[in-house]
Write an enzyme that holds these catalytic residues in place. Structure first.
Site, PDB file in Angstrom:
ATOM      1  N   GLY A 146       3.053  -1.092   4.226  1.00 38.06           N
ATOM      2  CA  GLY A 146       3.105   0.333   3.896  1.00 38.06           C
ATOM      3  C   GLY A 146       4.522   0.754   3.555  1.00 38.06           C
ATOM      4  O   GLY A 146       5.021   0.508   2.457  1.00 38.06           O
ATOM      5  N   GLY A 147       5.203   1.366   4.518  1.00 40.41           N
ATOM      6  CA  GLY A 147       6.519   1.964   4.286  1.00 40.41           C
ATOM      7  C   GLY A 147       7.514   1.063   3.571  1.00 40.41           C
ATOM      8  O   GLY A 147       8.204   1.512   2.646  1.00 40.41           O
TER       9      GLY A 147
ATOM     10  N   SER B 255       3.803  -2.181  10.197  1.00 42.81           N
ATOM     11  CA  SER B 255       5.256  -2.269  10.349  1.00 42.81           C
ATOM     12  C   SER B 255       5.819  -3.630   9.945  1.00 42.81           C
ATOM     13  O   SER B 255       6.740  -4.144  10.594  1.00 42.81           O
ATOM     14  CB  SER B 255       5.668  -1.892  11.785  1.00 42.81           C
ATOM     15  OG  SER B 255       5.282  -0.557  12.072  1.00 42.81           O
TER      16      SER B 255
ATOM     17  N   GLY C 257       2.899   2.300  10.742  1.00 40.06           N
ATOM     18  CA  GLY C 257       3.842   3.405  10.603  1.00 40.06           C
ATOM     19  C   GLY C 257       4.603   3.738  11.877  1.00 40.06           C
ATOM     20  O   GLY C 257       5.233   4.788  11.966  1.00 40.06           O
TER      21      GLY C 257
ATOM     22  N   GLU D 297      -5.106  -4.825  10.644  1.00 36.00           N
ATOM     23  CA  GLU D 297      -4.056  -3.814  10.808  1.00 36.00           C
ATOM     24  C   GLU D 297      -4.295  -3.064  12.117  1.00 36.00           C
ATOM     25  O   GLU D 297      -5.056  -2.088  12.140  1.00 36.00           O
ATOM     26  CB  GLU D 297      -4.100  -2.810   9.648  1.00 36.00           C
ATOM     27  CG  GLU D 297      -3.810  -3.423   8.301  1.00 36.00           C
ATOM     28  CD  GLU D 297      -3.234  -2.391   7.344  1.00 36.00           C
ATOM     29  OE1 GLU D 297      -2.103  -2.609   6.890  1.00 36.00           O
ATOM     30  OE2 GLU D 297      -3.879  -1.368   7.087  1.00 36.00           O
TER      31      GLU D 297
ATOM     32  N   ASN E 168       0.869  -1.183   0.000  1.00 31.48           N
ATOM     33  CA  ASN E 168       0.000   0.000   0.000  1.00 31.48           C
ATOM     34  C   ASN E 168       0.899   1.225   0.000  1.00 31.48           C
ATOM     35  O   ASN E 168       1.521   1.540   1.009  1.00 31.48           O
ATOM     36  CB  ASN E 168      -0.894  -0.042   1.252  1.00 31.48           C
ATOM     37  CG  ASN E 168      -1.704   1.233   1.410  1.00 31.48           C
ATOM     38  OD1 ASN E 168      -1.777   2.057   0.491  1.00 31.48           O
ATOM     39  ND2 ASN E 168      -2.322   1.395   2.574  1.00 31.48           N
ATOM     40  N   TRP E 169       0.950   1.893  -1.140  1.00 35.23           N
ATOM     41  CA  TRP E 169       1.865   3.031  -1.267  1.00 35.23           C
ATOM     42  C   TRP E 169       1.318   4.302  -0.634  1.00 35.23           C
ATOM     43  O   TRP E 169       2.025   5.321  -0.594  1.00 35.23           O
ATOM     44  CB  TRP E 169       2.195   3.274  -2.744  1.00 35.23           C
ATOM     45  CG  TRP E 169       3.070   2.211  -3.335  1.00 35.23           C
ATOM     46  CD1 TRP E 169       3.693   1.193  -2.669  1.00 35.23           C
ATOM     47  CD2 TRP E 169       3.440   2.076  -4.705  1.00 35.23           C
ATOM     48  NE1 TRP E 169       4.415   0.426  -3.540  1.00 35.23           N
ATOM     49  CE2 TRP E 169       4.280   0.947  -4.803  1.00 35.23           C
ATOM     50  CE3 TRP E 169       3.132   2.794  -5.871  1.00 35.23           C
ATOM     51  CZ2 TRP E 169       4.816   0.522  -6.023  1.00 35.23           C
ATOM     52  CZ3 TRP E 169       3.668   2.372  -7.079  1.00 35.23           C
ATOM     53  CH2 TRP E 169       4.506   1.246  -7.144  1.00 35.23           C
ATOM     54  N   LYS E 170       0.061   4.262  -0.204  1.00 34.69           N
ATOM     55  CA  LYS E 170      -0.544   5.460   0.396  1.00 34.69           C
ATOM     56  C   LYS E 170      -0.355   6.642  -0.569  1.00 34.69           C
ATOM     57  O   LYS E 170      -0.378   6.441  -1.785  1.00 34.69           O
ATOM     58  CB  LYS E 170       0.027   5.700   1.793  1.00 34.69           C
ATOM     59  CG  LYS E 170      -0.089   4.425   2.643  1.00 34.69           C
ATOM     60  CD  LYS E 170       0.173   4.598   4.099  1.00 34.69           C
ATOM     61  CE  LYS E 170      -0.011   3.255   4.811  1.00 34.69           C
ATOM     62  NZ  LYS E 170       0.132   3.340   6.257  1.00 34.69           N
TER      63      LYS E 170
ATOM     64  N   GLU F 197      -6.602   4.700   7.936  1.00 31.84           N
ATOM     65  CA  GLU F 197      -6.386   6.129   7.639  1.00 31.84           C
ATOM     66  C   GLU F 197      -7.633   6.736   7.004  1.00 31.84           C
ATOM     67  O   GLU F 197      -7.935   7.911   7.207  1.00 31.84           O
ATOM     68  CB  GLU F 197      -5.143   6.289   6.750  1.00 31.84           C
ATOM     69  CG  GLU F 197      -3.878   6.039   7.565  1.00 31.84           C
ATOM     70  CD  GLU F 197      -2.707   5.481   6.780  1.00 31.84           C
ATOM     71  OE1 GLU F 197      -2.710   5.536   5.537  1.00 31.84           O
ATOM     72  OE2 GLU F 197      -1.768   4.964   7.432  1.00 31.84           O
TER      73      GLU F 197
ATOM     74  N   HIS G 294      -9.418   1.182   5.055  1.00 28.26           N
ATOM     75  CA  HIS G 294      -8.133   1.359   5.737  1.00 28.26           C
ATOM     76  C   HIS G 294      -8.304   2.308   6.924  1.00 28.26           C
ATOM     77  O   HIS G 294      -9.104   3.248   6.870  1.00 28.26           O
ATOM     78  CB  HIS G 294      -7.098   1.913   4.754  1.00 28.26           C
ATOM     79  CG  HIS G 294      -5.707   1.877   5.293  1.00 28.26           C
ATOM     80  ND1 HIS G 294      -5.233   2.828   6.162  1.00 28.26           N
ATOM     81  CD2 HIS G 294      -4.708   0.980   5.124  1.00 28.26           C
ATOM     82  CE1 HIS G 294      -3.988   2.518   6.493  1.00 28.26           C
ATOM     83  NE2 HIS G 294      -3.641   1.398   5.882  1.00 28.26           N
TER      84      HIS G 294
END
Ligand code: 13P
Length: 249
Positions: A233-234, A212, A173, A167, A9-11, A97, A95
């Site tokens: 994510g990251g 993470s 993150g 999640e 997920n590149w956000k 966010e 998600h």
């Protein structure tokens, strides 16, 4: 057997050019990988570019959200049909966010899951508790409410088409990963609820862990019985680290 899903997920990162450069660097790194459903979720404007580059590679593309209508006067929204037409096969829905910043609810996520299924997209439905909820001992209540709400009115045969992503918000993150035991405990609980809902077909539902996930913790997570993949994510933003996660075996 459940085919594992490893989704990046590149956000809100990467222009179309940056996304294309990622795809070109990433594909050779995972060319030999079999029996992992690899998914890249770029921002909307890069979906078509990434989809063009990964065609016939076995790598899939997801959107990070969809609207629940096919079309209409919904300024700023994108429909499942449009996402599919751009080359996506999956879409992330609900998600944390989106729940936190964009007023996503179990109800709106449910409408999106149903719309995605109707359009032939694979929904990756996200849920998870906040740190305050975990500390208050409410984790199971929260995820039960989220999964019941999010999968409401999904017809039985569609059950196995849904991918669920657990999640925990406190792990997103933060560099604090849920331990494999903490994740497995929730995944097994979710699998039990899916069994009530979909019967034996629940055994086919992939339940991903997100929060993470890194190259050095993916293997211990994947070793757990009910952890069927990861939503990253990251660590999915760089081709080499995401490829190392995909090649967790
Ligand atoms: P991180 O891997 O950066 O913690 O993000 C997890 C996530 O939100 C994936 O959807």
């Amino acid at each position: 057997m459940r085919v594992p899903v490893i989704a990046g997920n590149w956000k809100m990162y990467k222009t179309a050019g940056e996304a294309a450069a990622f795809a070109k660097a990433f594909l050779p790194l995972v060319a030999g990988v079999r029996e992992v459903e690899i998914v890249l979720a770029p921002p909307f404007p890069s979906i078509a570019a990434v989809a063009d580059l990964v065609r016939r590679s076995g790598v899939f593309v997801a959107s990070q959200n969809v609207h629940f209508a096919d079309e209409g006067a919904y300024t700023g929204e994108v429909s499942p049909r449009m996402v599919k037409d751009a080359g996506a096969s999956h879409c992330i829905i609900g998600h944390s966010e989106r729940r936190q910043y964009f007023a996503e609810t179990d109800d709106s996520a449910n409408r999106k899951v149903r719309a995605a299924l109707a359009a032939g997209l694979t929904p990756i439905f996200c849920l998870g508790e906040t740190l305050a909820e975990r500390k208050a001992g409410k984790t199971f209540d929260v995820v039960e409410r989220q999964i019941r709400g999010g999968l409401k009115d999904i017809p039985g045969p569609d059950g196995p088409k849904v991918v669920v992503a657990y999640e925990p918000v406190w792990a997103i993150g933060t560099g604090v990963t849920a331990t494999p035991e903490q994740a497995q405990e929730v995944h097994a609980f979710l699998r039990g609820l899916l069994k009530e809902r979909f019967g034996s077909a629940a055994a086919a539902v992939r339940i991903l862990y997100g929060g993470s996930v890194k190259p050095d913790n993916i293997a211990t997570l994947m070793a757990k019985e009910d952890i069927d993949g990861a939503l990253v994510g990251g660590a999915s933003l760089a081709a080499d680290s995401f490829a190392r996660i995909v090649k967790f075996k």
